[in-house]
Design a protein around this motif. Structure first.
Motif, PDB file in Angstrom:
ATOM      1  N   PRO A  40       0.809  -1.216   0.000  1.00 35.31           N
ATOM      2  CA  PRO A  40       0.000   0.000   0.000  1.00 35.31           C
ATOM      3  C   PRO A  40       0.846   1.271   0.000  1.00 35.31           C
ATOM      4  O   PRO A  40       1.953   1.296   0.545  1.00 35.31           O
ATOM      5  CB  PRO A  40      -0.806  -0.107   1.298  1.00 35.31           C
ATOM      6  N   TYR A  63       0.281   3.584   1.753  1.00 31.14           N
ATOM      7  CA  TYR A  63       0.342   3.925   3.168  1.00 31.14           C
ATOM      8  C   TYR A  63       1.631   3.447   3.857  1.00 31.14           C
ATOM      9  O   TYR A  63       2.105   4.054   4.814  1.00 31.14           O
ATOM     10  CB  TYR A  63      -0.900   3.306   3.804  1.00 31.14           C
ATOM     11  N   ASN A  71     -11.819  -2.438  -0.314  1.00 24.68           N
ATOM     12  CA  ASN A  71     -10.584  -1.653  -0.384  1.00 24.68           C
ATOM     13  C   ASN A  71     -10.612  -0.473   0.584  1.00 24.68           C
ATOM     14  O   ASN A  71      -9.611  -0.162   1.227  1.00 24.68           O
ATOM     15  CB  ASN A  71     -10.384  -1.155  -1.826  1.00 24.68           C
ATOM     16  N   ASN A  72     -11.773   0.143   0.697  1.00 25.96           N
ATOM     17  CA  ASN A  72     -11.858   1.371   1.488  1.00 25.96           C
ATOM     18  C   ASN A  72     -12.346   1.153   2.912  1.00 25.96           C
ATOM     19  O   ASN A  72     -12.436   2.105   3.686  1.00 25.96           O
ATOM     20  CB  ASN A  72     -12.767   2.370   0.778  1.00 25.96           C
ATOM     21  N   LYS A  91      -8.605  -1.665   4.298  1.00 25.37           N
ATOM     22  CA  LYS A  91      -7.874  -0.478   4.741  1.00 25.37           C
ATOM     23  C   LYS A  91      -7.624  -0.559   6.248  1.00 25.37           C
ATOM     24  O   LYS A  91      -6.518  -0.271   6.723  1.00 25.37           O
ATOM     25  CB  LYS A  91      -8.703   0.765   4.405  1.00 25.37           C
ATOM     26  N   LYS A  92      -8.634  -0.975   6.991  1.00 32.71           N
ATOM     27  CA  LYS A  92      -8.472  -1.123   8.440  1.00 32.71           C
ATOM     28  C   LYS A  92      -7.393  -2.168   8.759  1.00 32.71           C
ATOM     29  O   LYS A  92      -6.626  -2.022   9.710  1.00 32.71           O
ATOM     30  CB  LYS A  92      -9.804  -1.540   9.086  1.00 32.71           C
ATOM     31  N   GLU A 113      -4.799  -2.903   6.823  1.00 30.56           N
ATOM     32  CA  GLU A 113      -3.496  -2.290   6.544  1.00 30.56           C
ATOM     33  C   GLU A 113      -3.067  -1.385   7.693  1.00 30.56           C
ATOM     34  O   GLU A 113      -1.897  -1.344   8.077  1.00 30.56           O
ATOM     35  CB  GLU A 113      -3.564  -1.482   5.241  1.00 30.56           C
ATOM     36  N   GLN A 114      -4.036  -0.684   8.250  1.00 27.36           N
ATOM     37  CA  GLN A 114      -3.711   0.225   9.351  1.00 27.36           C
ATOM     38  C   GLN A 114      -3.343  -0.557  10.615  1.00 27.36           C
ATOM     39  O   GLN A 114      -2.383  -0.221  11.311  1.00 27.36           O
ATOM     40  CB  GLN A 114      -4.882   1.172   9.613  1.00 27.36           C
TER      41      GLN A 114
END
Ligand SMILES: *[C@@H]1O[C@H](CO)[C@@H](O)[C@H](O)[C@H]1NC(C)=O
Ligand SMILES: *[C@@H]1O[C@H](CO)[C@@H](O)[C@H](O)[C@H]1NC(C)=O
Ligand SMILES: *[C@@H]1O[C@H](CO)[C@@H](O)[C@H](O)[C@H]1NC(C)=O
Ligand SMILES: *[C@@H]1O[C@H](CO)[C@@H](O)[C@H](O)[C@H]1NC(C)=O
Ligand SMILES: *[C@@H]1O[C@H](CO)[C@@H](O)[C@H](O)[C@H]1NC(C)=O
Ligand SMILES: *[C@@H]1O[C@H](CO)[C@@H](O)[C@H](O)[C@H]1NC(C)=O
Ligand SMILES: *[C@@H]1O[C@H](CO)[C@@H](O)[C@H](O)[C@H]1NC(C)=O
Length: 302
Positions: free
Chosen positions: A142, A144, A169-170, A174-175, A177-178
């Motif tokens: 990512p 990110y 994805n959003n 995404k959570k 990845e965070q």
């Protein structure tokens, strides 16, 4: 230690100056965890449809990708996480990999016009494949996680992306990845460990534009090593390519999943060693093959 030092110097001198290579552990080894001093890439297959890419932008090598030219999606991308840059703003431009379509193409990722039109997209996805679909060009490595502006830009190449459900994805991915980024940062970098990431997909049964496989699953994994290259922390996640909650698992459980799905022998992420244990939960899962691409947890299915 001396040997390792020498190897590192050699690596720095020879540079990582290639894109599609025979063996990315030779040409861009620094992106692979090196438990017990040995750069250990995830499993590679025998079929010639799979290509090893040292992802290069403007002559700087940023991460590695194992790419499936038949499905036109990556198998995985591997990266060494070195912190967040907090890059904001997405750029619109997506690159392709010239050397996948033209052997003597430029080693740097580039815009598609750099490949002669009759070869263009033969072995890889292009922007127009995604255009008439509802799917995002879902990043594997990512934006990110990028430490530098160059790497942030280098994540925008279609060989690092696969069709991903826009909501997934959003939201849940995404959570994830965070969540994983926080572990990599807090539990690894901040205590002096080096952090390695491998993120991939599992091919599904659909295609967009009759060309690009829509993965049934996205998955990711990490292994953090101490100064002696001994694995200390590892874990993984996988989620269906719809917006269901993502499961966290140990590396070895994720390997079982990948072994079962790819059916090409034992799938390893960080070699056959202690990265496999780790701290991901070991929630048992079963693949219910009657429901294409859906995992059913054995218990506590929420
Ligand atoms: C990759 O590395 C090997 C060994 O160092 C080298 O012989 C080869 O030329 C490199 N390949 C490319 C495409 O740069
Ligand atoms: C490539 O790198 C060189 C040297 O760092 C820099 O001057 C140039 O602007 C870069 N080009 C692009 C397209 O980023
Ligand atoms: C990046 O942003 C996070 C929070 O969004 C912050 O905690 C961190 O310090 C920032 N890092 C840098 C290098 O600015
Ligand atoms: C886009 O997809 C729709 C529905 O599948 C189809 O009817 C249409 O012809 C497609 N358009 C193009 C430009 O491919
Ligand atoms: C994407 O996921 C959402 C939420 O699960 C779902 O409603 C939608 O149908 C999915 N889209 C596609 C194209 O599968
Ligand atoms: C994994 O999931 C469990 C709940 O199922 C949670 O308690 C745990 O904190 C999670 N671990 C990680 C590393 O996300
Ligand atoms: C992994 O290691 C175990 C024991 O250390 C061994 O039994 C097994 O055969 C190894 N698997 C592979 C694929 O090398």
């Amino acid at each position: 230690m001396k040997l390792v030092g020498a190897a590192l110097v050699l690596l720095a001198i020879s540079g990582c100056s290639a894109d599609v290579v025979q063996d990315f552990t030779k040409n861009c080894s620094k992106f692979f965890a090196n438990p017990d001093e040995i750069a250990t890439p995830p499993t590679r297959f025998n079929e010639p449809q799979y290509k090893q890419i040292c992802q290069t932008l403007n002559d700087s090598v940023e991460y590695a990708t194992y790419y499936d030219t038949a499905n036109r999606i990556p198998v995985y991308s591997a990266y060494r996480f070195e912190g967040f840059k907090n890059c904001s703003g997405r750029q619109g431009l997506w690159y392709i990999e010239p050397q996948l379509d033209q052997e003597d193409g430029d080693r740097n990722m580039a815009q598609k016009k750099t490949v002669p039109s009759k070869l263009r997209g033969k072995h890889q996805a292009l922007n127009e494949d995604y255009k008439n679909s509802s799917y995002d060009r879902g990043h594997l490595i990512p934006l990110y996680y990028a430490k530098t502006r160059s790497c942030a830009t280098a994540t925008f190449t279609l060989t690092n992306a696969a069709p991903q459900n826009h909501t997934f994805n959003n939201d849940e991915w995404k959570k994830t990845e965070q969540k994983m980024g926080k572990i990599l940062s807090t539990n690894c970098l901040n205590v002096g460990l080096s952090a390695y990431v491998v993120t991939g997909v599992i091919p599904g049964n659909e295609k967009i534009n009759n060309r690009v496989n829509v993965p049934s699953y996205f998955w990711t994994s990490y292994c953090c090593l101490d100064n002696n290259n001994k694995p200390q922390i590892s874990g993984g996640y996988y989620g269906a390519n719809i917006n269901n909650p993502v499961n966290n698992v140990s590396v070895s459980d994720l390997e079982i999943l990948l072994t079962n799905e790819y059916k090409k022998g034992q799938f390893q992420l960080f070699g056959n060693g202690s990265c496999m244990a780790g701290q991901g939960s070991t929630e048992a899962f079963n693949l219910d093959r009657s429901r294409t691409g859906l995992f059913i947890k054995k218990d506590n299915d929420k």
